[in-house]
Design a protein around this motif. Structure first.
Motif, mmCIF file in Angstrom:
data_model
loop_
_atom_site.group_PDB
_atom_site.id
_atom_site.type_symbol
_atom_site.label_atom_id
_atom_site.label_comp_id
_atom_site.label_asym_id
_atom_site.label_seq_id
_atom_site.Cartn_x
_atom_site.Cartn_y
_atom_site.Cartn_z
ATOM 1 N N LEU A 1 7.150 36.545 83.586
ATOM 2 C CA LEU A 1 6.382 35.700 82.659
ATOM 3 C C LEU A 1 6.579 34.213 82.935
ATOM 4 O O LEU A 1 6.306 33.379 82.077
ATOM 5 C CB LEU A 1 6.812 36.018 81.216
ATOM 6 C CG LEU A 1 6.633 37.479 80.768
ATOM 7 C CD1 LEU A 1 7.240 37.685 79.390
ATOM 8 C CD2 LEU A 1 5.158 37.862 80.764
ATOM 9 N N ARG A 2 7.026 33.872 84.129
ATOM 10 C CA ARG A 2 7.373 32.495 84.456
ATOM 11 C C ARG A 2 6.112 31.631 84.585
ATOM 12 O O ARG A 2 5.275 31.848 85.450
ATOM 13 C CB ARG A 2 8.141 32.486 85.775
ATOM 14 C CG ARG A 2 8.571 31.147 86.296
ATOM 15 C CD ARG A 2 9.527 31.386 87.449
ATOM 16 N NE ARG A 2 9.831 30.168 88.182
ATOM 17 C CZ ARG A 2 9.310 29.843 89.345
ATOM 18 N NH1 ARG A 2 8.418 30.648 89.916
ATOM 19 N NH2 ARG A 2 9.649 28.724 89.951
ATOM 20 N N PRO A 3 5.951 30.611 83.721
ATOM 21 C CA PRO A 3 4.762 29.731 83.815
ATOM 22 C C PRO A 3 4.847 28.830 85.041
ATOM 23 O O PRO A 3 5.910 28.619 85.602
ATOM 24 C CB PRO A 3 4.821 28.906 82.523
ATOM 25 C CG PRO A 3 5.862 29.542 81.672
ATOM 26 C CD PRO A 3 6.798 30.234 82.592
ATOM 27 N N LYS A 4 3.731 28.276 85.427
ATOM 28 C CA LYS A 4 3.713 27.313 86.527
ATOM 29 C C LYS A 4 4.440 26.033 86.106
ATOM 30 O O LYS A 4 4.609 25.757 84.918
ATOM 31 C CB LYS A 4 2.266 27.001 86.923
ATOM 32 C CG LYS A 4 1.539 28.192 87.537
ATOM 33 C CD LYS A 4 0.160 27.801 87.997
ATOM 34 C CE LYS A 4 -0.582 28.991 88.583
ATOM 35 N NZ LYS A 4 0.082 29.514 89.794
ATOM 36 N N LYS A 5 4.842 25.220 87.114
ATOM 37 C CA LYS A 5 5.660 24.042 86.843
ATOM 38 C C LYS A 5 4.968 23.046 85.926
ATOM 39 O O LYS A 5 5.620 22.370 85.129
ATOM 40 C CB LYS A 5 6.030 23.358 88.157
ATOM 41 C CG LYS A 5 7.019 24.151 89.003
ATOM 42 C CD LYS A 5 7.385 23.369 90.258
ATOM 43 C CE LYS A 5 8.396 24.138 91.092
ATOM 44 N NZ LYS A 5 8.780 23.404 92.328
ATOM 45 N N ASP A 6 3.638 22.948 86.043
ATOM 46 C CA ASP A 6 2.933 21.953 85.235
ATOM 47 C C ASP A 6 2.386 22.518 83.935
ATOM 48 O O ASP A 6 1.655 21.847 83.214
ATOM 49 C CB ASP A 6 1.785 21.348 86.050
ATOM 50 C CG ASP A 6 0.819 22.424 86.566
ATOM 51 O OD1 ASP A 6 1.144 23.627 86.408
ATOM 52 O OD2 ASP A 6 -0.226 22.049 87.124
ATOM 53 N N HIS A 7 2.750 23.763 83.595
ATOM 54 C CA HIS A 7 2.267 24.376 82.351
ATOM 55 C C HIS A 7 2.991 23.755 81.165
ATOM 56 O O HIS A 7 4.184 23.428 81.234
ATOM 57 C CB HIS A 7 2.497 25.889 82.386
ATOM 58 C CG HIS A 7 1.703 26.644 81.361
ATOM 59 N ND1 HIS A 7 2.069 26.696 80.040
ATOM 60 C CD2 HIS A 7 0.567 27.385 81.484
ATOM 61 C CE1 HIS A 7 1.195 27.438 79.374
ATOM 62 N NE2 HIS A 7 0.271 27.876 80.237
ATOM 63 N N LYS A 8 2.272 23.607 80.042
ATOM 64 C CA LYS A 8 2.871 22.949 78.878
ATOM 65 C C LYS A 8 4.016 23.742 78.267
ATOM 66 O O LYS A 8 4.861 23.194 77.545
ATOM 67 C CB LYS A 8 1.798 22.673 77.825
ATOM 68 C CG LYS A 8 1.143 23.931 77.256
ATOM 69 C CD LYS A 8 0.097 23.568 76.211
ATOM 70 C CE LYS A 8 -0.565 24.804 75.616
ATOM 71 N NZ LYS A 8 -1.572 24.447 74.587
ATOM 72 N N PHE A 9 4.041 25.069 78.490
ATOM 73 C CA PHE A 9 5.112 25.900 77.936
ATOM 74 C C PHE A 9 6.297 26.053 78.894
ATOM 75 O O PHE A 9 7.264 26.736 78.569
ATOM 76 C CB PHE A 9 4.583 27.294 77.578
ATOM 77 C CG PHE A 9 3.636 27.300 76.413
ATOM 78 C CD1 PHE A 9 3.970 26.660 75.220
ATOM 79 C CD2 PHE A 9 2.410 27.942 76.511
ATOM 80 C CE1 PHE A 9 3.100 26.663 74.149
ATOM 81 C CE2 PHE A 9 1.536 27.949 75.435
ATOM 82 C CZ PHE A 9 1.865 27.306 74.256
ATOM 83 N N ARG A 10 6.231 25.411 80.062
ATOM 84 C CA ARG A 10 7.301 25.587 81.052
ATOM 85 C C ARG A 10 8.642 25.076 80.527
ATOM 86 O O ARG A 10 9.696 25.664 80.793
ATOM 87 C CB ARG A 10 6.926 24.869 82.340
ATOM 88 C CG ARG A 10 7.972 24.945 83.457
ATOM 89 C CD ARG A 10 8.268 26.382 83.871
ATOM 90 N NE ARG A 10 9.267 26.416 84.919
ATOM 91 C CZ ARG A 10 9.004 26.660 86.190
ATOM 92 N NH1 ARG A 10 7.760 26.917 86.570
ATOM 93 N NH2 ARG A 10 9.971 26.692 87.078
ATOM 94 N N ILE A 11 8.635 23.998 79.767
ATOM 95 C CA ILE A 11 9.886 23.459 79.252
ATOM 96 C C ILE A 11 10.576 24.441 78.314
ATOM 97 O O ILE A 11 11.800 24.587 78.328
ATOM 98 C CB ILE A 11 9.644 22.094 78.550
ATOM 99 C CG1 ILE A 11 10.997 21.472 78.155
ATOM 100 C CG2 ILE A 11 8.747 22.257 77.320
ATOM 101 C CD1 ILE A 11 10.877 20.063 77.630
ATOM 102 N N TYR A 12 9.778 25.170 77.506
ATOM 103 C CA TYR A 12 10.369 26.163 76.592
ATOM 104 C C TYR A 12 10.904 27.360 77.370
ATOM 105 O O TYR A 12 11.952 27.920 77.034
ATOM 106 C CB TYR A 12 9.327 26.606 75.570
ATOM 107 C CG TYR A 12 8.749 25.458 74.781
ATOM 108 C CD1 TYR A 12 9.522 24.767 73.850
ATOM 109 C CD2 TYR A 12 7.425 25.047 74.972
ATOM 110 C CE1 TYR A 12 9.002 23.706 73.115
ATOM 111 C CE2 TYR A 12 6.895 23.988 74.255
ATOM 112 C CZ TYR A 12 7.683 23.325 73.338
ATOM 113 O OH TYR A 12 7.163 22.275 72.620
ATOM 114 N N TRP A 13 10.180 27.729 78.422
ATOM 115 C CA TRP A 13 10.644 28.834 79.261
ATOM 116 C C TRP A 13 11.963 28.462 79.938
ATOM 117 O O TRP A 13 12.875 29.293 80.043
ATOM 118 C CB TRP A 13 9.577 29.160 80.311
ATOM 119 C CG TRP A 13 9.952 30.322 81.187
ATOM 120 C CD1 TRP A 13 9.686 31.634 80.982
ATOM 121 C CD2 TRP A 13 10.682 30.251 82.431
ATOM 122 N NE1 TRP A 13 10.185 32.404 82.009
ATOM 123 C CE2 TRP A 13 10.808 31.571 82.921
ATOM 124 C CE3 TRP A 13 11.223 29.203 83.168
ATOM 125 C CZ2 TRP A 13 11.465 31.872 84.099
ATOM 126 C CZ3 TRP A 13 11.883 29.494 84.357
ATOM 127 C CH2 TRP A 13 11.996 30.820 84.813
#
Length: 400
Positions: free
Chosen positions: A302-314
């Motif tokens: 479920l790893r978001p891309k680096k520029d995704h807004k939810f990446r920091i929460y992941w």
């Protein structure tokens, strides 16, 4: 005429031939040379296969009466010795025990215990057989336990027996014994009429499973998971290591998870085979580790891309769970070592490995901080120049 072999070869040949000759009972058994202060003599005796223990006995089959003398040395001078029959199983749980120790006043005490579980003993209790008489004596560091028992099942002449030694007695109650291989293998079957005792192989099999469980979990939770975290934290600082650090990190953690699941499975198997033994803290940490590690595997999917807004929460979730797995894994390895009680060298070896990983992590932490700070300093020194050039291709001389 052929020459005789050199003396060393001749000696070796004689020793080898002698080793092939089975010793007689009188030569092999130490118990046949033992005697008692009351001049009592027993029909049978056996050197028991663990804990340097000996059993002498007479059996009156018509009366179903068994007289025994059990000799063993406590693991500490103030410890205890015990001999038991188990009418339902081959291990300690369910055994009906006679236990002897020296009281603070110097007198010997003999108590009976119906051992229904591996929980600490509280007080003596009624056992499966009737005890007609019992006594004990201490000499030269060894305790001899005497007893005459009336067995309730006539005609049953092959029984499971268990023997044990312990380190201490607190307020008249025996403290827990060690769990070294000799302690775990102190059981077997006893043929009252033939005068034979056979060591149980179940202890060796169970010990092997415990060792496999321990090795798998030390390698996975205790070493590979922390190593995978070190790879991810410090290699990704260097742009040239991207994406190699990621694949190394994933490979290490997925392998650790697979090995950890195998170790967790062997733990479940051991638990199902020893329902009377419960190590609650070790078990609960193990369950938590398995759940957290499984979440980490799903986090990879479920790893978001680096520029995704939810990446920091992941990132917060992934790092938090990952560090929790590393810390809990190391704690549970030490819990497991305390339970398994291997040779001291193995615990020391693991401490050295963890200390090395910790030392490497500290050095890399300092080194990567230096690299990051230098990089930031370099970026800050070039930003004004780059910003000026963005607005002005070059500085034009002022008009006179």
């Amino acid at each position: 005429m052929a020459s005789s072999p050199p003396p060393p070869l001749l000696i070796l040949a004689v020793l080898f031939a002698a080793s092939l000759i089975p010793p007689s009972q009188s030569q092999a058994a130490t118990c046949t040379k033992q005697s008692f202060n009351n001049n009592k003599r027993y029909t049978f005796c056996n050197d028991l296969p663990s804990l340097n223990s000996y059993l002498h006995w007479d059996f009156d089959e018509p009366q179903s009466t068994l007289s025994i003398a059990f000799i063993a040395s406590p693991s500490n001078p103030d410890g205890w010795v015990s001999w038991a029959l188990n009418p339902t199983s081959s291990g300690m749980a369910g055994s009906q025990a006679l236990l002897a120790f020296k009281q603070p006043d110097g007198k010997m005490a003999v108590k009976t215990y119906n051992i229904t579980s591996y929980a600490p003993l509280k007080d003596d209790s009624k056992v499966w057989f009737d005890v007609k008489d019992s006594s004990a004596e201490s000499s030269a560091g060894a305790i001899t336990l005497f007893a005459t028992l009336v067995l309730p099942e006539k005609g049953k002449t092959v029984l499971n027996h268990v023997w044990q030694v312990g380190p201490s007695v607190t307020a008249g109650v025996p403290d827990r014994h060690n769990f070294q291989p000799a302690n775990l293998n102190s059981k077997g079957s006893l043929d009252l009429l033939k005068g034979q005792t056979t060591a149980s192989t179940a202890g060796n099999s169970k010990l092997k499973k415990r060792n496999i469980h321990g090795v798998l979990n030390v390698v996975s939770w205790g070493i590979m998971f922390p190593t995978g975290i070190i790879i991810a934290r410090y290699m990704k600082v260097f742009p040239s290591a991207d994406p190699a650090w990621f694949y190394l990190h994933v490979s290490c953690q997925v392998s650790a998870y697979a090995i950890g699941v195998a170790g967790w499975g062997t733990g479940l198997k051991l638990g199902s085979e020893s329902k009377s033994i419960t190590y609650s803290v070790h078990r609960n940490i193990g369950i938590t580790l398995f759940v957290f590690a499984t979440l980490q595997v799903f986090a990879l999917l479920l790893r978001p891309k680096k520029d995704h807004k939810f990446r920091i929460y992941w990132n917060v979730y992934h790092h938090g769970v990952g560090y929790s797995v590393a810390v809990l894994g190391i704690i549970n390895v030490f819990k497991g070592l305390d339970i398994l009680q291997p040779d001291t060298k193995w615990k020391r070896a693991y401490i050295i490995v963890i200390a090395l990983l910790g030392g490497i992590a500290l050095l890399l932490e300092a080194f990567t901080w230096v690299v990051v700070l230098k990089r930031k300093k370099a970026d800050n020194s070039t930003k004004p120049y780059e910003g000026y050039n963005n607005g002005h291709s070059r500085q034009e001389p002022l008009a006179p």
